[in-house]
Design a protein around this motif. Structure first.
Motif, short mmCIF file in Angstrom:
data_model
loop_
_atom_site.label_atom_id
_atom_site.label_comp_id
_atom_site.label_asym_id
_atom_site.label_seq_id
_atom_site.Cartn_x
_atom_site.Cartn_y
_atom_site.Cartn_z
N SER A 114 43.05 45.73 30.81
CA SER A 114 43.68 45.31 32.08
C SER A 114 44.86 44.39 31.80
O SER A 114 44.98 43.81 30.72
CB SER A 114 42.65 44.56 32.92
N SER A 115 45.71 44.25 32.80
CA SER A 115 46.83 43.31 32.65
C SER A 115 46.30 41.88 32.52
O SER A 115 46.91 41.04 31.87
CB SER A 115 47.80 43.43 33.83
N GLU A 116 45.11 41.59 33.11
CA GLU A 116 44.51 40.26 32.96
C GLU A 116 44.16 40.00 31.50
O GLU A 116 44.34 38.88 31.00
CB GLU A 116 43.22 40.12 33.80
N LEU A 150 36.87 40.34 29.52
CA LEU A 150 38.13 41.10 29.60
C LEU A 150 38.10 42.34 28.70
O LEU A 150 39.04 43.12 28.66
CB LEU A 150 39.29 40.19 29.21
N THR A 187 47.37 39.29 29.65
CA THR A 187 47.84 37.93 29.97
C THR A 187 47.01 36.89 29.24
O THR A 187 47.54 35.92 28.69
CB THR A 187 47.75 37.69 31.50
N ALA A 188 45.69 37.09 29.20
CA ALA A 188 44.81 36.15 28.49
C ALA A 188 45.17 36.10 27.01
O ALA A 188 45.21 35.02 26.40
CB ALA A 188 43.36 36.56 28.67
#
Length: 203
Positions: free
Chosen positions: A142-144, A196, A147-148
């Motif tokens: 995921s984009s999350e 994630l 980003t993490a």
């Protein structure tokens, strides 16, 4: 053909993450390697050379695998490798060999590279994170998660160790650790612990 500066197998080395394709796919530089300091002067020389008019264009159709000079914004020119040539649009997919990442550009924006600009080993090692997979039912992170990973790796020196090689791509599978005070934090495990990605044990 210039050599890639690959990560040594089974040894822990210091790296910085320079480009994140996805949460499981990054480019790193070995900033403690003896050849690393030469990259800055190469960047300066290339910027001077290619800001002059009349530098020879990359011939079309572009040959896959060829190294060229690609504009990287703000007057910078980076070394790049042609990955795919799209005849119908006269575009090429390129991979930046020092700073990592992929881009699709018009072939007429690319320039032939001078032979003295390819003597320095390519500094960007493309790696996959080991033991971490996208969430069940997802075919990508995921984009999350991405980003993490950016937050975990931005501006810090990490330790990296090659644990294996990916069967499909041949890319090294690595573990990344961050030194936080006296503590060594696994970047790979942190992604799994935060939900994630899923941890996949190696066999």
């Amino acid at each position: 053909m210039t050599s890639w500066l690959l990560l040594p197998s089974g040894v822990t080395v210091e790296v910085i993450v320079v480009n994140i394709v996805s949460a499981g796919h990054v480019f790193v530089q070995q900033h403690t390697h003896p050849t690393y300091h030469a990259l800055r002067s190469l960047d300066q020389q290339m910027s001077l050379c290619y800001s002059q008019p009349g530098t020879p264009a990359l011939p079309s159709p572009a040959e896959v695998g060829v190294i060229c000079a690609a504009p990287a914004g703000e007057g910078a020119w980076w070394r790049a490798q042609v990955i795919t040539f799209y005849k119908e649009s006269n575009e090429v997919e390129i991979r930046y060999v020092d700073y990592g990442g992929y881009d699709r550009v018009k072939i007429d924006s690319l320039r032939q590279i001078r032979s003295d600009f390819v003597t320095l080993p390519f500094q960007g090692a493309e790696v996959l994170l080991d033991n971490i997979a996208p969430l069940p039912g997802e075919d990508r992170f995921s984009s999350e998660a991405t980003t993490a990973l950016e937050e975990l790796t931005r501006g810090v020196a990490l330790l990296a160790q090659v644990s294996n090689y990916d069967n499909n791509t041949g890319l090294p599978l690595v573990h990344l650790w961050n030194m936080v005070g006296d503590e060594v934090v696994s970047v790979n495990r942190t992604l799994a612990e935060r939900g994630l990605g899923v941890w996949v044990d190696s066999f």
